[in-house]
Write a protein that holds these residues in place. Structure first.
Motif, PDB file in Angstrom:
ATOM      1  N   GLN A  22       0.801  -1.222   0.000  1.00 37.34           N
ATOM      2  CA  GLN A  22       0.000   0.000   0.000  1.00 37.34           C
ATOM      3  C   GLN A  22       0.839   1.279   0.000  1.00 37.34           C
ATOM      4  OE1 GLN A  22      -4.070  -0.464   1.353  1.00 37.34           O
ATOM      5  NE2 GLN A  22      -3.281  -1.574   3.117  1.00 37.34           N
ATOM      6  N   LEU A 260      -9.291  -9.936  -2.305  1.00 36.95           N
ATOM      7  CA  LEU A 260      -9.995  -8.743  -1.826  1.00 36.95           C
ATOM      8  C   LEU A 260     -10.721  -9.088  -0.516  1.00 36.95           C
ATOM      9  CD1 LEU A 260     -11.397  -7.080  -5.098  1.00 36.95           C
ATOM     10  CD2 LEU A 260      -9.266  -6.653  -3.900  1.00 36.95           C
ATOM     11  N   PRO A 261     -11.211  -8.051   0.186  1.00 33.46           N
ATOM     12  CA  PRO A 261     -11.838  -8.283   1.493  1.00 33.46           C
ATOM     13  C   PRO A 261     -12.999  -9.278   1.455  1.00 33.46           C
ATOM     14  CG  PRO A 261     -11.370  -5.955   1.222  1.00 33.46           C
ATOM     15  CD  PRO A 261     -11.080  -6.604  -0.102  1.00 33.46           C
ATOM     16  N   ILE A 262     -13.168  -9.978   2.536  1.00 32.20           N
ATOM     17  CA  ILE A 262     -14.214 -10.989   2.664  1.00 32.20           C
ATOM     18  C   ILE A 262     -15.554 -10.316   2.942  1.00 32.20           C
ATOM     19  CG2 ILE A 262     -14.110 -11.346   5.169  1.00 32.20           C
ATOM     20  CD1 ILE A 262     -14.090 -14.376   4.594  1.00 32.20           C
ATOM     21  N   LYS A 263     -16.607 -11.033   2.633  1.00 30.28           N
ATOM     22  CA  LYS A 263     -17.971 -10.631   2.978  1.00 30.28           C
ATOM     23  C   LYS A 263     -18.152 -10.792   4.494  1.00 30.28           C
ATOM     24  CE  LYS A 263     -22.655 -11.876   1.662  1.00 30.28           C
ATOM     25  NZ  LYS A 263     -23.461 -12.621   0.702  1.00 30.28           N
ATOM     26  N   PRO A 293     -10.382   1.138   7.253  1.00 30.50           N
ATOM     27  CA  PRO A 293     -10.967   2.225   6.452  1.00 30.50           C
ATOM     28  C   PRO A 293      -9.927   2.935   5.590  1.00 30.50           C
ATOM     29  CG  PRO A 293     -11.738   2.337   8.723  1.00 30.50           C
ATOM     30  CD  PRO A 293     -10.663   1.289   8.689  1.00 30.50           C
ATOM     31  N   GLN A 294      -8.656   2.761   5.912  1.00 36.12           N
ATOM     32  CA  GLN A 294      -7.586   3.353   5.107  1.00 36.12           C
ATOM     33  C   GLN A 294      -7.192   2.485   3.922  1.00 36.12           C
ATOM     34  OE1 GLN A 294      -4.551   5.990   7.474  1.00 36.12           O
ATOM     35  NE2 GLN A 294      -4.330   3.893   8.126  1.00 36.12           N
ATOM     36  N   SER A 295      -7.665   1.258   3.887  1.00 42.30           N
ATOM     37  CA  SER A 295      -7.212   0.312   2.866  1.00 42.30           C
ATOM     38  C   SER A 295      -7.446   0.831   1.458  1.00 42.30           C
ATOM     39  CB  SER A 295      -7.961  -1.011   3.025  1.00 42.30           C
ATOM     40  OG  SER A 295      -7.742  -1.846   1.888  1.00 42.30           O
ATOM     41  N   SER A 296      -6.584   0.412   0.546  1.00 42.11           N
ATOM     42  CA  SER A 296      -6.783   0.712  -0.875  1.00 42.11           C
ATOM     43  C   SER A 296      -8.043   0.039  -1.407  1.00 42.11           C
ATOM     44  CB  SER A 296      -5.572   0.224  -1.677  1.00 42.11           C
ATOM     45  OG  SER A 296      -4.432   0.960  -1.333  1.00 42.11           O
ATOM     46  N   TYR A 297      -8.479  -0.994  -0.745  1.00 35.70           N
ATOM     47  CA  TYR A 297      -9.714  -1.688  -1.136  1.00 35.70           C
ATOM     48  C   TYR A 297     -10.868  -1.116  -0.324  1.00 35.70           C
ATOM     49  CZ  TYR A 297      -6.062  -4.974  -2.596  1.00 35.70           C
ATOM     50  OH  TYR A 297      -4.936  -5.551  -3.144  1.00 35.70           O
ATOM     51  N   ARG A 298     -11.770  -0.405  -0.974  1.00 37.88           N
ATOM     52  CA  ARG A 298     -12.830   0.280  -0.225  1.00 37.88           C
ATOM     53  C   ARG A 298     -13.789  -0.686   0.462  1.00 37.88           C
ATOM     54  NH1 ARG A 298     -14.871   4.986  -4.296  1.00 37.88           N
ATOM     55  NH2 ARG A 298     -16.316   5.426  -2.584  1.00 37.88           N
ATOM     56  N   GLN A 299     -13.836  -1.923  -0.028  1.00 38.39           N
ATOM     57  CA  GLN A 299     -14.670  -2.913   0.648  1.00 38.39           C
ATOM     58  C   GLN A 299     -14.231  -3.092   2.107  1.00 38.39           C
ATOM     59  OE1 GLN A 299     -12.681  -3.567  -2.015  1.00 38.39           O
ATOM     60  NE2 GLN A 299     -13.838  -4.540  -3.670  1.00 38.39           N
ATOM     61  N   HIS A 302     -15.903  -0.728   4.554  1.00 40.87           N
ATOM     62  CA  HIS A 302     -17.281  -1.138   4.822  1.00 40.87           C
ATOM     63  C   HIS A 302     -17.315  -2.365   5.744  1.00 40.87           C
ATOM     64  CE1 HIS A 302     -19.018   1.760   2.091  1.00 40.87           C
ATOM     65  NE2 HIS A 302     -18.267   1.347   1.096  1.00 40.87           N
ATOM     66  N   LEU A 303     -16.343  -3.258   5.581  1.00 39.56           N
ATOM     67  CA  LEU A 303     -16.259  -4.420   6.484  1.00 39.56           C
ATOM     68  C   LEU A 303     -16.030  -3.948   7.924  1.00 39.56           C
ATOM     69  CD1 LEU A 303     -16.109  -7.453   7.000  1.00 39.56           C
ATOM     70  CD2 LEU A 303     -13.727  -7.429   6.231  1.00 39.56           C
ATOM     71  N   ARG A 306     -19.298  -2.608   9.255  1.00 35.52           N
ATOM     72  CA  ARG A 306     -20.222  -3.699   9.599  1.00 35.52           C
ATOM     73  C   ARG A 306     -19.779  -4.364  10.909  1.00 35.52           C
ATOM     74  NH1 ARG A 306     -21.743  -1.559   5.635  1.00 35.52           N
ATOM     75  NH2 ARG A 306     -22.612  -0.288   7.305  1.00 35.52           N
TER      76      ARG A 306
END
Lengths: 317, 317, 317
Positions: A22, A260-263, A293-299, A302-303, A306
């Motif tokens: 990152q 990528l991030p998990i559900k 929340p800083q991750s390059s992956y915006r998912q 949101h994880l 949640r």
């Protein structure tokens, strides 16, 4: 009360095998420690102190004897300082030359790590946040030379550090145990529960006394099979006097993009299985790419949201 | 003084082979030119003016004779205008019909490009920012028809434009030279330094007089092997009176996701090797996806920040 | 007047097969409905109500009889409510146990879906926004058991819901019809136009009366071949009294990353082909990952902006 174990630890994926970097500086890392703290994380684990020629700390030994690149930043020092600042326990991850991955023989990593462990503790052992060791050599059943290597390195860690705890994070040889660079996401030949128990009984017996904690990776078997495996792991760990943590993966192994991030629902299912199996702590691989929340992956952000919504009450109480 | 070459040029990856499109409009492109300028970029290179049926400019020839799609926006005009506005030198990249990739025979691209070069200069040669040509047909050793094609096209570029400079960007046939659509990230059979020298000596000899600049791609060999290859390249370029640039890749070839931004340390290692090898200019593939704060990949913006931190003093002096 | 069909519908990709989850809560979903509305979307289609053990709604049948996981959130209810709020028509997508993908035999999905259709309508049929059905079993030519399964399920949908419309979204067996987990992006053996017509004539004949709308996926053939296929599809649909929609894919099948948003020009080419072929409605797979400004993929927001710029006048008139 929620029926799931909460996450209280994370790996720090520096140096990474297969997750793109990152490019964070100190400012982003410090902010990430704050965000970790907010979701209840009290433990950080350096995934490895070096991989092939890339290092996280200026190791005279590895630079001079193994031709590693001198790093620009001393990440180990940085993470230990941030750990002190935010009340985290830091576990130091050992070196990975790549020789085990290339040859399948884990003993290739033995000598170099005996030196690295000694050097690292001499250099960083005075930090109050230096609380333990992580043997970064990932093993599964039938890993050649694993018992000898793990036992020897675990004892070396304890010897140089007045007995600080040592942990490993093996993988279960399940249907999702494929290499990151493979295009497929599952395979046919997998271990049965019975084989798993028999083989790990032998491994735990061999590393007894050298290893304090075992945190199996939780992403290689189906969601509804996980609990059975974790229960066996817990029983074996109890038998051999080890703690049983779970290493809950916060990335999704079911997708063609690796990774990528998990559900959130999947993560929750796994944390529920870990609770029912009696695991005493959940760490994740890993916060900064997949939950921050800083991750390059915006998912990931949101994880995080949640997760906080779901566990918020327990976090503030 | 830092021991690394600084980046002063970038490709513009329109039309892309294998990097997903960002769907930018003129506003985003103009802002990207500003961001490039700030990090010291003075040269932009259109990666290719068309690929298969997709075009960057309204080419009567390609639309009428080759059934290409008429583009909505004249990107060549846009990039030339932005280059004038921000003081950049623009290099025009030739057309790629896909026939060379499909057949392995580069001469398939010869006739169509003789026409395209003529048309393009007639259409855009009056722009002050039109400063040179990039032959977009990527070659390595043993590329069938490469010498004939490259030499002929280079001479055509010079003939129509009163001798504007022409450059190529070949790849080294190293261990990371795998196709983007392959799932693996490395291969076994690679060229040796000696073969590399012998074969490129022959190629350089064959294209002498038609090519002014050679900018080898720097991502196909190991980080600690790169310097040796770049030194050979520099020596050959000197022998044949060409300039030796480096094409430093700002994406990471070591990861299963193809492709995301590179780790800053890796980029720096490669720029250090280029400086020691005597390369006179570094261009990158490419700014807008892999180094721009506007990039869809947030790692890119952090890479930009790390780059500015590191080279900041040299940039303002 | 633009020569392209505008998009007025989208799938809701919950539960996803191969697109990583965004971990949105109700707030993000509500905002996405607003963004959809703004670009002219009036129809939303739940891609499937469940996949393997994961469900979008608390199905007593699937949890008790098929060991599915009880979901945390009732997404079907949420989407129906948001559809009412924003004036959308909601289509309910049937269940996918995974058995058809594993065996190649579509009849494996028949019995379970007869029950699911009945249960779903009993539970949600009272919502005014419940406007139709989507049979989520994706078929192409030579799908074993497809005609029997599709015809039976279509009739069941109509029987329980007083004849609400039913649609399917098959794929064309073209050169880009490869599995998501494959590393390649194209294949050699593809269907010819003539075979396509003959085989789909047979399929349409077999499902006549059970299916009201056919929306072929538009991403499996080359951009310049698409119109010919869509024209055949339209002619067949007319022959058998069905409506011909297009399912325009807003992700890019030409890239090694599977999958990121498509380039706007490509989308526009496909919508132009659909208009010329006489399709009466365009739906997309799908808005929330590939066209939404909220998407984790920033390219999606730029695609949305390009789309609004291009069609803006028609949207406000």
């Amino acid at each position: 009360m929620d029926g799931s174990l909460m996450i209280s630890g994370t790996f720090l994926d520096e140096i990474s095998h297969d997750i793109p970097h990152q490019n964070w500086g100190r400012k982003e890392w410090e902010n990430d420690f704050k965000l970790m703290k907010k979701m209840g994380i009290d433990t950080v684990v350096l995934i490895r102190c070096g991989y092939q020629k890339f290092l996280t700390y200026p190791s005279k030994y590895l630079v001079q004897k193994k031709d590693c690149f001198m790093p620009r930043v001393d990440l180990v020092k940085q993470f230990l300082e941030l750990s002190e600042l935010y009340g985290m326990q830091f576990y130091f991850g050992t070196y990975d030359s790549g020789a085990y991955w290339a040859t399948g023989n884990m003993t290739k990593e033995l000598d170099v790590n005996l030196k690295v462990i000694e050097e690292a503790y001499a250099q960083y052992g005075h930090f109050k946040s230096f609380k333990g060791w992580y043997l970064s050599l990932e093993l599964s059943r039938r890993t050649k030379g694993a018992i000898e290597t793990i036992a020897t390195l675990g004892k070396q860690c304890k010897a140089v550090s007045q007995g600080l705890p040592v942990f490993i994070s093996p993988w279960i040889d399940g249907k999702k145990a494929v290499m990151a660079a493979d295009s497929s996401i599952s395979k046919e030949e997998v271990v049965s529960l019975k084989e798993h128990q028999a083989e790990w009984n032998e491994i735990f017996d061999g590393v007894q006394g050298a290893i304090d904690i075992v945190a199996f990776q939780d992403g290689h078997v189906a969601y509804d099979e996980l609990e059975d495996y974790l229960k066996i792991n817990k029983k074996l760990a109890d038998t051999y006097g080890m703690q049983s943590w779970t290493n809950t993966e916060s990335f999704d192994r079911d997708m063609p993009i690796k990774f990528l991030p998990i559900k959130f629902e999947k993560l929750l299912l796994k944390l529920g299985a870990a609770k029912r199996a009696g695991c005493t702590k959940a760490i994740t691989f890993e916060f900064s790419h997949f939950m921050s929340p800083q991750s390059s992956y915006r998912q990931a952000g949101h994880l995080y949201n949640r997760y906080l919504e779901h566990f918020g009450e327990q976090l503030t109480s």
